[in-house]
Write an enzyme that holds these catalytic residues in place. Structure first.
Site, short mmCIF file in Angstrom:
data_model
loop_
_atom_site.label_atom_id
_atom_site.label_comp_id
_atom_site.label_asym_id
_atom_site.label_seq_id
_atom_site.Cartn_x
_atom_site.Cartn_y
_atom_site.Cartn_z
N TYR A 155 -2.12 7.06 4.43
CA TYR A 155 -2.54 6.36 5.65
C TYR A 155 -2.89 7.31 6.81
O TYR A 155 -3.32 6.83 7.86
CB TYR A 155 -1.45 5.37 6.09
CG TYR A 155 -1.19 4.29 5.06
CD1 TYR A 155 -2.15 3.32 4.79
CD2 TYR A 155 0.01 4.26 4.33
CE1 TYR A 155 -1.94 2.34 3.83
CE2 TYR A 155 0.25 3.28 3.37
CZ TYR A 155 -0.73 2.32 3.13
OH TYR A 155 -0.52 1.35 2.18
N ASN A 193 4.50 -3.51 8.22
CA ASN A 193 4.64 -2.06 8.02
C ASN A 193 3.59 -1.22 8.72
O ASN A 193 3.66 0.00 8.69
CB ASN A 193 4.69 -1.72 6.52
CG ASN A 193 5.85 -2.41 5.83
OD1 ASN A 193 6.98 -2.31 6.29
ND2 ASN A 193 5.58 -3.13 4.76
N GLU A 198 -11.88 -8.38 7.43
CA GLU A 198 -10.68 -7.83 6.76
C GLU A 198 -10.79 -6.31 6.75
O GLU A 198 -11.84 -5.76 6.41
CB GLU A 198 -10.65 -8.36 5.32
CG GLU A 198 -9.51 -7.77 4.49
CD GLU A 198 -9.51 -8.28 3.05
OE1 GLU A 198 -10.28 -9.20 2.72
OE2 GLU A 198 -8.72 -7.73 2.26
N ALA A 201 0.48 -5.79 3.13
CA ALA A 201 0.76 -6.32 1.79
C ALA A 201 0.58 -7.83 1.71
O ALA A 201 0.40 -8.37 0.61
CB ALA A 201 2.18 -5.92 1.38
N ARG A 253 4.41 6.72 7.91
CA ARG A 253 4.45 6.07 6.59
C ARG A 253 3.41 6.70 5.66
O ARG A 253 2.22 6.68 5.96
CB ARG A 253 4.11 4.59 6.80
CG ARG A 253 3.90 3.80 5.55
CD ARG A 253 3.21 2.49 5.87
NE ARG A 253 3.17 1.65 4.69
CZ ARG A 253 2.40 0.57 4.57
NH1 ARG A 253 1.63 0.21 5.56
NH2 ARG A 253 2.43 -0.12 3.47
#
Ligand code: DQA
Length: 149
Positions: free
Chosen positions: A23, A11, A103, A82, A18
């Site tokens: 975001y 995504n 990350e 996700a 989105r």
């Protein structure tokens, strides 16, 4: 010149349209530009890839492991989307390929729903960054240089 691989998961190709309140309005093309510029400043080269498929991300992590071992790659910035919260397979891939991973999350996942607080990536990441928006990818690229340089 070493490469920093920037991997975006499911995504994240929709960045810009989105949930802009979460975001922001910058796109994946902006992510690429920001990463290239950050990498250039550090004497590195950024390569940006996105996939909606877990297996593809795993294959890229394995490839990164080989390139890190041969000295061609510095490390990986990974926003697994996700899959962060579900993928033991990605966890195992990072561990198995011995890749230095930063990350990254565009949003501050810890200020959001409880299901976003669990990460399968964090225990195998060198460092975790979140909530700095799309511009934060540049900081994550710099973090790869910092932890591997
Ligand atoms: C995300 C946060 C995840 O919880 C979410 O599923 C995403 C994006 C972020 O960048 O903030 O897809 O990784």
């Amino acid at each position: 010149m070493k490469t920093v691989l920037v991997l975006n998961g499911p995504n994240l190709n929709l960045l810009g349209t989105r949930e802009p309140a979460v975001y922001g309005s910058e796109t994946l093309a902006d992510v690429e530009r920001i990463c290239q510029q950050a990498a250039e400043r550090l004497g590195l080269r950024a390569e940006c890839r996105q996939s909606n498929h877990e297996g593809q991300l795993i294959d890229w992590i394995h490839e990164a492991g080989r390139l890190c071992a041969s000295g061609e790659m510095a490390g990986v910035v990974l926003n697994a989307g996700a899959l962060t919260h579900t993928s033991i397979a990605l966890h195992d891939a990072i561990k198995g390929a011995a890749v230095p991973v930063i990350e990254y999350h565009v949003s501050n996942v810890h200020a959001r729903e409880a299901f976003r607080h669990k990460s399968w990536i964090s225990p195998v990441a060198v460092a975790v960054m979140a909530g700095l928006g799309v511009k934060g990818y540049g900081l994550a690229v710099a973090a790869v240089a910092q932890v591997t340089g």
